[in-house]
Design an enzyme around this catalytic site. Sequence first.
Site, PDB file in Angstrom:
ATOM      1  CB  VAL A 262      10.348   6.866   6.240  1.00 15.28           C
ATOM      2  CG1 VAL A 262      11.275   8.023   5.906  1.00 15.28           C
ATOM      3  CG2 VAL A 262       8.943   7.151   5.757  1.00 15.28           C
TER       4      VAL A 262
ATOM      5  CE1 TYR B 141      22.125   4.950  15.411  1.00 14.82           C
ATOM      6  CE2 TYR B 141      20.630   6.817  15.579  1.00 14.82           C
ATOM      7  CZ  TYR B 141      21.648   6.154  14.927  1.00 14.82           C
ATOM      8  OH  TYR B 141      22.199   6.699  13.776  1.00 14.82           O
TER       9      TYR B 141
ATOM     10  CG  ASP C  10      -0.063  13.682  12.975  1.00 11.13           C
ATOM     11  OD1 ASP C  10       1.098  13.532  12.525  1.00 11.13           O
ATOM     12  OD2 ASP C  10      -0.340  14.534  13.846  1.00 11.13           O
ATOM     13  N   GLY C  11       1.403  11.759  10.388  1.00 14.19           N
ATOM     14  CA  GLY C  11       2.179  12.081   9.187  1.00 14.19           C
ATOM     15  C   GLY C  11       2.639  13.527   9.128  1.00 14.19           C
TER      16      GLY C  11
ATOM     17  NE  ARG D  29      13.723   7.570  17.656  1.00 13.95           N
ATOM     18  CZ  ARG D  29      13.244   7.444  16.410  1.00 13.95           C
ATOM     19  NH1 ARG D  29      12.082   6.887  16.196  1.00 13.95           N
ATOM     20  NH2 ARG D  29      13.933   7.883  15.379  1.00 13.95           N
TER      21      ARG D  29
HETATM   22  P1  NAD Z   1      24.051   0.769   7.923  1.00 16.98           P
HETATM   23  O1  NAD Z   1      23.312  -0.059   8.893  1.00 16.98           O
HETATM   24  O2  NAD Z   1      23.799   0.547   6.463  1.00 16.98           O
HETATM   25  O3  NAD Z   1      25.613   0.671   8.154  1.00 16.98           O
HETATM   26  C1  NAD Z   1      26.204   0.371   9.394  1.00 16.98           C
HETATM   27  C2  NAD Z   1      27.307  -0.641   9.146  1.00 16.98           C
HETATM   28  O4  NAD Z   1      27.967  -0.909  10.398  1.00 16.98           O
HETATM   29  C3  NAD Z   1      26.780  -1.997   8.632  1.00 16.98           C
HETATM   30  O5  NAD Z   1      27.549  -2.440   7.545  1.00 16.98           O
HETATM   31  C4  NAD Z   1      26.931  -2.921   9.844  1.00 16.98           C
HETATM   32  O6  NAD Z   1      27.098  -4.264   9.487  1.00 16.98           O
HETATM   33  C5  NAD Z   1      28.149  -2.318  10.517  1.00 16.98           C
HETATM   34  N1  NAD Z   1      28.242  -2.656  11.944  1.00 16.98           N
HETATM   35  C6  NAD Z   1      27.280  -2.518  12.897  1.00 16.98           C
HETATM   36  N2  NAD Z   1      27.730  -2.927  14.092  1.00 16.98           N
HETATM   37  C7  NAD Z   1      29.016  -3.318  13.890  1.00 16.98           C
HETATM   38  C8  NAD Z   1      30.016  -3.851  14.742  1.00 16.98           C
HETATM   39  N3  NAD Z   1      29.799  -4.074  16.044  1.00 16.98           N
HETATM   40  N4  NAD Z   1      31.235  -4.160  14.204  1.00 16.98           N
HETATM   41  C9  NAD Z   1      31.479  -3.955  12.888  1.00 16.98           C
HETATM   42  N5  NAD Z   1      30.561  -3.463  12.030  1.00 16.98           N
HETATM   43  C10 NAD Z   1      29.341  -3.142  12.531  1.00 16.98           C
HETATM   44  O7  NAD Z   1      23.751   2.297   8.300  1.00 16.98           O
HETATM   45  P2  NAD Z   1      24.112   3.648   7.560  1.00 16.98           P
HETATM   46  O8  NAD Z   1      22.850   4.330   7.234  1.00 16.98           O
HETATM   47  O9  NAD Z   1      25.112   3.425   6.492  1.00 16.98           O
HETATM   48  O10 NAD Z   1      24.777   4.449   8.753  1.00 16.98           O
HETATM   49  C11 NAD Z   1      26.180   4.549   8.894  1.00 16.98           C
HETATM   50  C12 NAD Z   1      26.537   5.378  10.121  1.00 16.98           C
HETATM   51  O11 NAD Z   1      25.978   6.693   9.989  1.00 16.98           O
HETATM   52  C13 NAD Z   1      25.988   4.814  11.425  1.00 16.98           C
HETATM   53  O12 NAD Z   1      26.953   4.980  12.432  1.00 16.98           O
HETATM   54  C14 NAD Z   1      24.771   5.665  11.721  1.00 16.98           C
HETATM   55  O13 NAD Z   1      24.517   5.763  13.086  1.00 16.98           O
HETATM   56  C15 NAD Z   1      25.179   7.003  11.105  1.00 16.98           C
HETATM   57  N6  NAD Z   1      23.990   7.761  10.716  1.00 16.98           N
HETATM   58  C16 NAD Z   1      23.270   7.399   9.618  1.00 16.98           C
HETATM   59  C17 NAD Z   1      22.119   8.103   9.286  1.00 16.98           C
HETATM   60  C18 NAD Z   1      21.289   7.768   8.071  1.00 16.98           C
HETATM   61  O14 NAD Z   1      20.259   8.411   7.864  1.00 16.98           O
HETATM   62  N7  NAD Z   1      21.681   6.848   7.236  1.00 16.98           N
HETATM   63  C19 NAD Z   1      21.689   9.174  10.100  1.00 16.98           C
HETATM   64  C20 NAD Z   1      22.446   9.486  11.220  1.00 16.98           C
HETATM   65  C21 NAD Z   1      23.603   8.791  11.519  1.00 16.98           C
HETATM   66  N1  UDP Z   2       7.871   6.209   9.117  1.00 19.06           N
HETATM   67  C1  UDP Z   2       6.657   5.931   8.520  1.00 19.06           C
HETATM   68  N2  UDP Z   2       6.530   4.753   7.855  1.00 19.06           N
HETATM   69  C2  UDP Z   2       7.560   3.857   7.731  1.00 19.06           C
HETATM   70  C3  UDP Z   2       8.785   4.156   8.345  1.00 19.06           C
HETATM   71  C4  UDP Z   2       8.914   5.340   9.031  1.00 19.06           C
HETATM   72  O1  UDP Z   2       5.716   6.715   8.590  1.00 19.06           O
HETATM   73  O2  UDP Z   2       7.369   2.821   7.094  1.00 19.06           O
HETATM   74  C5  UDP Z   2       8.043   7.507   9.809  1.00 19.06           C
HETATM   75  C6  UDP Z   2       8.642   7.392  11.204  1.00 19.06           C
HETATM   76  O3  UDP Z   2       7.620   7.228  12.157  1.00 19.06           O
HETATM   77  C7  UDP Z   2       9.363   8.719  11.340  1.00 19.06           C
HETATM   78  C8  UDP Z   2       9.822   9.045   9.924  1.00 19.06           C
HETATM   79  O4  UDP Z   2       8.991   8.264   9.068  1.00 19.06           O
HETATM   80  O5  UDP Z   2       8.474   9.720  11.770  1.00 19.06           O
HETATM   81  C9  UDP Z   2      11.278   8.731   9.659  1.00 19.06           C
HETATM   82  O6  UDP Z   2      11.511   7.402  10.054  1.00 19.06           O
HETATM   83  P1  UDP Z   2      12.872   6.629   9.783  1.00 19.06           P
HETATM   84  O7  UDP Z   2      12.737   5.306  10.444  1.00 19.06           O
HETATM   85  O8  UDP Z   2      13.218   6.633   8.345  1.00 19.06           O
HETATM   86  O9  UDP Z   2      14.017   7.509  10.464  1.00 19.06           O
HETATM   87  P2  UDP Z   2      14.139   8.283  11.855  1.00 19.06           P
HETATM   88  O10 UDP Z   2      14.303   9.694  11.459  1.00 19.06           O
HETATM   89  O11 UDP Z   2      12.911   8.091  12.672  1.00 19.06           O
HETATM   90  O12 UDP Z   2      15.338   7.698  12.481  1.00 19.06           O
END
Ligand code: NAD
Ligand code: UDP
Length: 329
Positions: A205, A163, A224-225, A160
């Site tokens: 998920v 990221y 374990d969920g 991970r």
């Molecule tokens: P997503 O994957 O749907 O969106 C990310 C977008 O960025 C995509 O359209 C992708 O094509 C674009 N992208 C990736 N690399 C790129 C690059 N090098 N140049 C130009 N475009 C690029 O994800 P999301 O869920 O919409 O997440 C958006 C942002 O929010 C991300 O930065 C992510 O880290 C952050 N974030 C999201 C979540 C969540 O739960 N969705 C949680 C924490 C943080």
């Molecule tokens: N997870 C799961 N089944 C799936 C995808 C995810 O049980 O098909 C679990 C994963 O192991 C984690 C949680 O659900 O504990 C959330 O996963 P997700 O990938 O949505 O986001 P994360 O918070 O881990 O970035």
Amino acid sequence: MLQRNRFFSILEYHFSFIMRVLVAGGAGFIGSYLCDALLRRGNEVICVDNFLTSTPQNVAHLQGNSAFQMIEHDIRKPLAVDGKIDSIYNLACPASPIDYQNLPVETLETSAIGTGNLLHLSREKNAIFLHASTSEVYGDPLEHPQKESYFGNVNCIGVRSCYDEGKRYAESLIIHFSRQFSVKIKIVRIFNTYGPRMRKHDGRVISNFITQALANEPLALYGDGYQTRSFCYVSDMVDGILKMMDMKNFSGPVNLGNPEEISIRSLAKHVIEYTSSRSEIHTLPSSEDDPKVRRPDITLASKKLGFSPDVSLENGLKLTIKWFTNNED
Ligand code: NAD
Ligand code: UDP
């Protein structure tokens, strides 16, 4: 002639009040809703995306809008934009664990080089820079719930880490652009966000469970969920992001999320119930470095921004299930 000049200066004066906003990652799941909201507010929106983890479909409905411009571009390369830019939202980065584990180098470079390129653009244009960071900066947290003051528990060489460490590096780079060059910056730490427009197979998920439940297939539960997450509906998240951009003299970092915490096993049961599915739950091995608990402490967001998510998990799941049902591909 005098009247003509006056006409143009009035026009110029009028347009100087229209905000011109750049959204990197604007074609993604959260980014596309942000573009919608910014356009509704009367902004001009430049969406920059290379469709690494999305398709143009999320912004297809905006293509005829004269206030919307799509630039297909990888932010790992420097970007030149003509004219003023008032603010930059950086959401570009793969976000699903499956996506970033398949694209680890692209993910790290996007957070590091890509964020750097956008910071240079912010500096050049004197634009406010808002960055979408993540709860993953806390890693597998030893403090619960997570406050912004917590430094985190991240395995810097784990699967991970592309990221987590990318986002941690980005936060550091942003803070130092602010300290060294006085770039106006804002950092939001986003916790798990869901809703319509998530890709059916993006690996997260909620999309996985809904897709499996609608097909009456087993729901794949990793581990374990009993690990927990706190899920925020996308409209609440966009509201928080906009509030952060609007707030003067506050750069964060600030947690944004919904503190309603649930185990992944309970989530699976809810999805089966709300889809009236015949699916069963199948347990698979847990994924490496999977955080065991996660819940945002949103005291700071509530105090500074008046942020208060109002879509319950039940309502949000039902809206998402409805969308997945109507958008089977
Ligand atoms: P997503 O994957 O749907 O969106 C990310 C977008 O960025 C995509 O359209 C992708 O094509 C674009 N992208 C990736 N690399 C790129 C690059 N090098 N140049 C130009 N475009 C690029 O994800 P999301 O869920 O919409 O997440 C958006 C942002 O929010 C991300 O930065 C992510 O880290 C952050 N974030 C999201 C979540 C969540 O739960 N969705 C949680 C924490 C943080
Ligand atoms: N997870 C799961 N089944 C799936 C995808 C995810 O049980 O098909 C679990 C994963 O192991 C984690 C949680 O659900 O504990 C959330 O996963 P997700 O990938 O949505 O986001 P994360 O918070 O881990 O970035």
